[in-house]
Design a protein around this motif. Structure first.
Motif, PDB file in Angstrom:
ATOM      1  N   TYR A 121      -5.625   0.203 -44.492  1.00 35.65           N
ATOM      2  CA  TYR A 121      -6.144   1.208 -45.428  1.00 35.65           C
ATOM      3  C   TYR A 121      -7.657   1.378 -45.268  1.00 35.65           C
ATOM      4  CZ  TYR A 121      -7.684   3.241 -49.870  1.00 35.65           C
ATOM      5  OH  TYR A 121      -8.280   4.025 -50.819  1.00 35.65           O
ATOM      6  N   ILE A 122      -8.361   0.264 -45.112  1.00 42.27           N
ATOM      7  CA  ILE A 122      -9.822   0.335 -44.931  1.00 42.27           C
ATOM      8  C   ILE A 122     -10.170   1.129 -43.676  1.00 42.27           C
ATOM      9  CG2 ILE A 122     -11.894  -1.023 -44.394  1.00 42.27           C
ATOM     10  CD1 ILE A 122     -10.669  -3.275 -46.141  1.00 42.27           C
ATOM     11  N   TYR A 123      -9.531   0.756 -42.553  1.00 41.35           N
ATOM     12  CA  TYR A 123      -9.877   1.402 -41.284  1.00 41.35           C
ATOM     13  C   TYR A 123      -9.403   2.859 -41.248  1.00 41.35           C
ATOM     14  CZ  TYR A 123     -10.687  -3.439 -39.814  1.00 41.35           C
ATOM     15  OH  TYR A 123     -11.129  -4.740 -39.721  1.00 41.35           O
ATOM     16  N   GLN A 124      -8.268   3.159 -41.882  1.00 39.51           N
ATOM     17  CA  GLN A 124      -7.791   4.548 -41.910  1.00 39.51           C
ATOM     18  C   GLN A 124      -8.763   5.415 -42.708  1.00 39.51           C
ATOM     19  OE1 GLN A 124      -4.623   5.915 -40.451  1.00 39.51           O
ATOM     20  NE2 GLN A 124      -6.129   7.559 -40.700  1.00 39.51           N
ATOM     21  N   THR A 125      -9.227   4.882 -43.828  1.00 39.90           N
ATOM     22  CA  THR A 125     -10.175   5.634 -44.660  1.00 39.90           C
ATOM     23  C   THR A 125     -11.482   5.881 -43.910  1.00 39.90           C
ATOM     24  OG1 THR A 125      -9.231   4.716 -46.693  1.00 39.90           O
ATOM     25  CG2 THR A 125     -11.463   5.620 -46.832  1.00 39.90           C
TER      26      THR A 125
ATOM     27  N   LEU B  84     -15.546  -8.227 -40.323  1.00 37.52           N
ATOM     28  CA  LEU B  84     -14.334  -7.400 -40.334  1.00 37.52           C
ATOM     29  C   LEU B  84     -14.533  -6.022 -39.717  1.00 37.52           C
ATOM     30  CD1 LEU B  84     -12.935  -8.244 -43.887  1.00 37.52           C
ATOM     31  CD2 LEU B  84     -11.901  -8.851 -41.688  1.00 37.52           C
ATOM     32  N   LEU B  85     -15.708  -5.763 -39.182  1.00 39.11           N
ATOM     33  CA  LEU B  85     -15.924  -4.484 -38.505  1.00 39.11           C
ATOM     34  C   LEU B  85     -15.276  -4.574 -37.126  1.00 39.11           C
ATOM     35  CD1 LEU B  85     -17.392  -1.778 -39.058  1.00 39.11           C
ATOM     36  CD2 LEU B  85     -19.302  -2.673 -37.722  1.00 39.11           C
ATOM     37  N   PRO B  86     -14.316  -3.717 -36.815  1.00 40.91           N
ATOM     38  CA  PRO B  86     -13.596  -3.866 -35.533  1.00 40.91           C
ATOM     39  C   PRO B  86     -14.515  -3.673 -34.333  1.00 40.91           C
ATOM     40  CG  PRO B  86     -12.976  -1.821 -36.648  1.00 40.91           C
ATOM     41  CD  PRO B  86     -13.811  -2.596 -37.614  1.00 40.91           C
ATOM     42  N   PRO B  87     -14.216  -4.382 -33.234  1.00 39.46           N
ATOM     43  CA  PRO B  87     -15.056  -4.290 -32.036  1.00 39.46           C
ATOM     44  C   PRO B  87     -14.763  -3.047 -31.207  1.00 39.46           C
ATOM     45  CG  PRO B  87     -13.237  -5.794 -31.647  1.00 39.46           C
ATOM     46  CD  PRO B  87     -13.116  -5.344 -33.066  1.00 39.46           C
ATOM     47  N   CYS B  88     -13.753  -2.279 -31.633  1.00 38.01           N
ATOM     48  CA  CYS B  88     -13.374  -1.063 -30.906  1.00 38.01           C
ATOM     49  C   CYS B  88     -13.405   0.115 -31.876  1.00 38.01           C
ATOM     50  CB  CYS B  88     -11.976  -1.249 -30.313  1.00 38.01           C
ATOM     51  SG  CYS B  88     -10.749  -1.781 -31.541  1.00 38.01           S
ATOM     52  N   THR B  89     -12.905   1.244 -31.470  1.00 37.56           N
ATOM     53  CA  THR B  89     -12.876   2.404 -32.356  1.00 37.56           C
ATOM     54  C   THR B  89     -11.812   2.208 -33.437  1.00 37.56           C
ATOM     55  OG1 THR B  89     -11.222   3.603 -31.063  1.00 37.56           O
ATOM     56  CG2 THR B  89     -13.541   3.891 -30.434  1.00 37.56           C
ATOM     57  N   TYR B  90     -11.937   2.976 -34.532  1.00 35.08           N
ATOM     58  CA  TYR B  90     -10.929   2.897 -35.585  1.00 35.08           C
ATOM     59  C   TYR B  90      -9.567   3.337 -35.056  1.00 35.08           C
ATOM     60  CZ  TYR B  90     -14.798   2.353 -38.871  1.00 35.08           C
ATOM     61  OH  TYR B  90     -15.908   1.888 -39.533  1.00 35.08           O
ATOM     62  N   VAL B  91      -9.555   4.328 -34.188  1.00 36.36           N
ATOM     63  CA  VAL B  91      -8.288   4.794 -33.612  1.00 36.36           C
ATOM     64  C   VAL B  91      -7.594   3.648 -32.880  1.00 36.36           C
ATOM     65  CG1 VAL B  91      -7.247   6.314 -31.884  1.00 36.36           C
ATOM     66  CG2 VAL B  91      -9.022   7.207 -33.407  1.00 36.36           C
ATOM     67  N   GLU B  92      -8.363   2.889 -32.112  1.00 37.42           N
ATOM     68  CA  GLU B  92      -7.783   1.782 -31.340  1.00 37.42           C
ATOM     69  C   GLU B  92      -7.280   0.661 -32.237  1.00 37.42           C
ATOM     70  OE1 GLU B  92     -10.203   1.724 -27.133  1.00 37.42           O
ATOM     71  OE2 GLU B  92     -11.372   1.364 -28.954  1.00 37.42           O
ATOM     72  N   VAL B  93      -8.066   0.281 -33.243  1.00 42.20           N
ATOM     73  CA  VAL B  93      -7.636  -0.825 -34.102  1.00 42.20           C
ATOM     74  C   VAL B  93      -6.447  -0.409 -34.960  1.00 42.20           C
ATOM     75  CG1 VAL B  93      -9.171  -0.433 -36.106  1.00 42.20           C
ATOM     76  CG2 VAL B  93      -8.452  -2.748 -35.532  1.00 42.20           C
ATOM     77  N   LEU B  94      -6.397   0.848 -35.390  1.00 47.35           N
ATOM     78  CA  LEU B  94      -5.240   1.326 -36.157  1.00 47.35           C
ATOM     79  C   LEU B  94      -3.977   1.297 -35.300  1.00 47.35           C
ATOM     80  CD1 LEU B  94      -6.918   4.320 -38.030  1.00 47.35           C
ATOM     81  CD2 LEU B  94      -5.990   2.251 -39.095  1.00 47.35           C
ATOM     82  N   GLN B  95      -4.110   1.650 -34.031  1.00 48.19           N
ATOM     83  CA  GLN B  95      -2.954   1.590 -33.133  1.00 48.19           C
ATOM     84  C   GLN B  95      -2.517   0.147 -32.905  1.00 48.19           C
ATOM     85  OE1 GLN B  95      -1.068   4.261 -31.976  1.00 48.19           O
ATOM     86  NE2 GLN B  95       0.286   2.548 -31.481  1.00 48.19           N
ATOM     87  N   GLN B  96      -3.497  -0.748 -32.785  1.00 45.07           N
ATOM     88  CA  GLN B  96      -3.159  -2.166 -32.616  1.00 45.07           C
ATOM     89  C   GLN B  96      -2.399  -2.702 -33.828  1.00 45.07           C
ATOM     90  OE1 GLN B  96      -7.024  -3.885 -31.977  1.00 45.07           O
ATOM     91  NE2 GLN B  96      -7.271  -2.951 -29.957  1.00 45.07           N
ATOM     92  N   LEU B  97      -2.831  -2.306 -35.020  1.00 44.92           N
ATOM     93  CA  LEU B  97      -2.142  -2.715 -36.244  1.00 44.92           C
ATOM     94  C   LEU B  97      -0.723  -2.142 -36.294  1.00 44.92           C
ATOM     95  CD1 LEU B  97      -5.167  -2.285 -38.632  1.00 44.92           C
ATOM     96  CD2 LEU B  97      -3.838  -4.394 -38.446  1.00 44.92           C
ATOM     97  N   LYS B  98      -0.567  -0.906 -35.837  1.00 47.30           N
ATOM     98  CA  LYS B  98       0.761  -0.299 -35.804  1.00 47.30           C
ATOM     99  C   LYS B  98       1.653  -1.006 -34.782  1.00 47.30           C
ATOM    100  CE  LYS B  98       1.065   4.258 -36.355  1.00 47.30           C
ATOM    101  NZ  LYS B  98       0.831   5.721 -36.188  1.00 47.30           N
ATOM    102  N   ASP B  99       1.086  -1.377 -33.655  1.00 40.11           N
ATOM    103  CA  ASP B  99       1.861  -2.085 -32.625  1.00 40.11           C
ATOM    104  C   ASP B  99       2.374  -3.425 -33.159  1.00 40.11           C
ATOM    105  OD1 ASP B  99       1.442  -0.023 -30.852  1.00 40.11           O
ATOM    106  OD2 ASP B  99      -0.217  -1.006 -29.800  1.00 40.11           O
ATOM    107  N   LYS B 100       1.521  -4.138 -33.898  1.00 37.87           N
ATOM    108  CA  LYS B 100       1.935  -5.417 -34.483  1.00 37.87           C
ATOM    109  C   LYS B 100       3.048  -5.202 -35.510  1.00 37.87           C
ATOM    110  CE  LYS B 100      -1.173  -8.210 -32.533  1.00 37.87           C
ATOM    111  NZ  LYS B 100      -0.793  -9.299 -31.603  1.00 37.87           N
ATOM    112  N   ALA B 101       2.925  -4.142 -36.305  1.00 36.40           N
ATOM    113  CA  ALA B 101       3.950  -3.847 -37.309  1.00 36.40           C
ATOM    114  C   ALA B 101       5.289  -3.540 -36.641  1.00 36.40           C
ATOM    115  CB  ALA B 101       3.502  -2.672 -38.177  1.00 36.40           C
ATOM    116  N   LEU B 102       5.243  -2.788 -35.549  1.00 37.22           N
ATOM    117  CA  LEU B 102       6.467  -2.492 -34.809  1.00 37.22           C
ATOM    118  C   LEU B 102       7.105  -3.769 -34.266  1.00 37.22           C
ATOM    119  CD1 LEU B 102       5.317   0.679 -32.820  1.00 37.22           C
ATOM    120  CD2 LEU B 102       7.074   0.618 -34.605  1.00 37.22           C
TER     121      LEU B 102
END
Length: 532
Positions: A322-326, A433-451
């Motif tokens: 939610y933080i990174y999506q916002t 907690l600031l991601p080392p990559c773009t928000y798009v990349e970290v959001l995709q990583q979070l989605k991959d883990k959820a899958l």
């Protein structure tokens, strides 16, 4: 960010909250006990690392020049025993697991300490300190072993409150009947066949567990320094013994503040390798993003126990998504104005100023962050309250920007978002907690883990979305609702945005019931020994 509030920390030695005042103005010297490198580290080790990484970051934010030392115990009974089991050289094994630990620390975004000394690189300093302790009458040698005489140190037990008669002899090794007092502890151990050893005035051997930290902290920080940290289980006997032997070697030896983090528990029992109820960092980050684990480790006050559950990790993962999506949505909206895609960009946005509500939001965010961090690092309260209000402000402002309104109002909102985003990112950076990559990349990583946790692929989800759309078209709302409910139960939330359906991770409905299956999976599929 303002820094007007005194930074207070709980000092284990005095059992009170104290205003932090370094020995040398503007500089902080800090030593934290690291790991014994004979296996992959578990999330109890991760908690200690994250706690003191946040402290390190916050002290730097306050403007201090920090010398941070965290050691490796790379020779020890446990290392030798594990190496014998694997048929490997003990020093080779410990070197390998030191490197694996650093990989884990990088994944958790823990900054590298200023120094990361290893015991085997500091034998000279260790032997010199033992000599000094003997010369000062606080130790004795028997057949190549050197023991600290606790009876000679009247203040023994001052940190932990342990009385000498209650001390636990044989904490890490078998009781030695040659000792004058069962509580006497080893400074130097005589060499045994086929074990690594170093030359010393008492014969070939290797250091005891406690002396290493006293010698290395004195070497890098001098005998007087500001902060000594570690897990609460180290207060006794390890830190108690450190205090005794350091003072025995150098009377002026002193640590201003002792800090100890609480255990990570599993079903409210301390997580440890000896009990077999632990999860390695790798096992957790295989299923959850490392930043979700970091968030979880900060979700309780550092001195409190932290109970591991699947639900806690799911909630942490959901929170950071939610933080990174916002922030991603905010960044995307701002970029439209920065690159000239939106009408009215020719105006000087900074001259427009921010809204009164935005200024109030920023002030509250700054004040709450400062007050909570300065109150003994109360990280568990930071990402709720004012921080959540800031995220809600961003989302509501984004909705307002999309509506037609006067150019002046729109640009004021843009400037407001710019300032709030800046404050939010600063807080995330200090918390690591600031991601080392773009928000798009970290959001995709979070989605991959959820899958992965759901046992699905992206294509599976898209197929379900297509099937649901067809069911709705055919007015088969029972099937449509069932698809959505089944995916939600697995941690996949479907959201209808206009005519499009998108998905994001969510907390599974049955997260608590899933917890035992994770434990079973760990026992049935243990991780192989890490390769170099």
């Amino acid at each position: 960010m303002a820094k007007g509030v005194d930074f207070k920390i709980f000092n284990t030695m005095t059992k009170t909250m104290e205003v932090f005042k370094p020995l040398v103005p503007g500089k902080v010297r800090m030593y934290v006990c690291g790991v014994t490198s004979y296996d992959l580290s578990h999330i109890g080790h991760a908690r200690a690392a994250v706690v003191f990484d946040v402290l390190y970051r916050y002290l730097q934010h306050l403007g201090y020049e920090v010398t941070y030392v965290r050691n490796f115990t790379d020779i020890d009974d446990k290392i030798i025993r594990r190496a014998n089991e694997l048929g490997e050289d003990p020093l080779s094994l410990s070197k390998r697991y030191c490197q694996e630990y650093l990989v884990d620390m990088d994944s958790l975004q823990c900054l590298h300490p200023t120094y990361q000394p290893r015991v085997t690189d500091h034998m000279e300093e260790i032997i010199d300190m033992i000599k000094q302790i003997i010369d000062n009458g606080f130790a004795y040698d028997i057949e190549g072993d050197v023991f600290f005489a606790v009876d000679k140190f009247p203040n023994y037990g001052q940190l932990s409150g342990q009385k000498l008669e209650n001390t636990r002899a044989g904490e890490r090794v078998a009781v030695d009947t040659r000792k004058r007092n069962p509580a006497d502890f080893a400074l130097w151990k005589a060499a045994k066949p086929d074990e690594p050893s170093w030359k010393s005035p008492w014969g070939d051997g290797r250091p005891g567990w406690h002396i290493e930290c006293s010698a290395m902290s004195a070497h890098y920080l001098t005998s007087k320094f500001d902060i000594h940290g570690g897990g609460s289980d180290l207060a006794f006997p390890h830190h108690e013994n450190e205090i005794a032997q350091s003072a025995a070697a150098r009377q002026e030896s002193h640590v201003s503040y002792w800090m100890h983090n609480g255990h990570v528990t599993n079903n409210n029992e301390k997580m440890s390798k000896s009990l077999g109820n632990f999860f390695t960092i790798r096992q957790v980050t295989e299923r959850y993003h490392p930043l979700a684990l970091r968030y979880f480790l900060m979700s309780a006050h550092y001195r409190s126990p932290l109970n591991y559950t699947v639900l806690q990790l799911e909630s942490a993962s959901d929170a950071i998504f939610y933080i990174y999506q916002t922030l991603h949505d905010c960044e995307e909206a701002l970029s439209l104005f920065q690159d000239g895609s939106q009408e009215g960009v020719g105006l000087n946005v900074k001259k427009v100023g921010i809204t009164a509500d935005a200024q109030k939001c920023i002030n509250k965010l700054r004040e709450e962050f400062e007050s909570k961090m300065s109150d003994d690092l109360s990280t568990s309260h930071i990402l709720i309250g004012a921080f959540q209000e800031a995220l809600k402000f961003i989302n509501s402002s984004l909705s307002m920007i999309k509506k037609k309104q006067q150019k002046q109002q729109q640009l004021s909102l843009i400037q407001s978002l710019t300032e709030i985003e800046k404050e939010a990112k600063l807080i995330l950076k200090i918390l690591g907690l600031l991601p080392p990559c773009t928000y798009v990349e970290v959001l995709q990583q979070l989605k991959d883990k959820a899958l992965k946790r759901a046992g699905l692929t992206e294509q599976d989800v898209l197929s379900f979305i297509e099937e649901r759309a067809m069911a709705r078209k055919n007015k088969d709302f029972s099937r449509s609702d069932q698809i959505r409910a089944d995916l939600t139960a697995k941690g996949i939330a479907l959201m209808d945005v206009g005519k499009e359906t998108v998905w994001r991770p969510c907390v599974p409905v049955e997260a608590e019931q899933d917890a035992p299956s994770v434990v079973a999976e760990q026992k049935q599929n243990p991780l192989p020994a890490a390769s170099s």
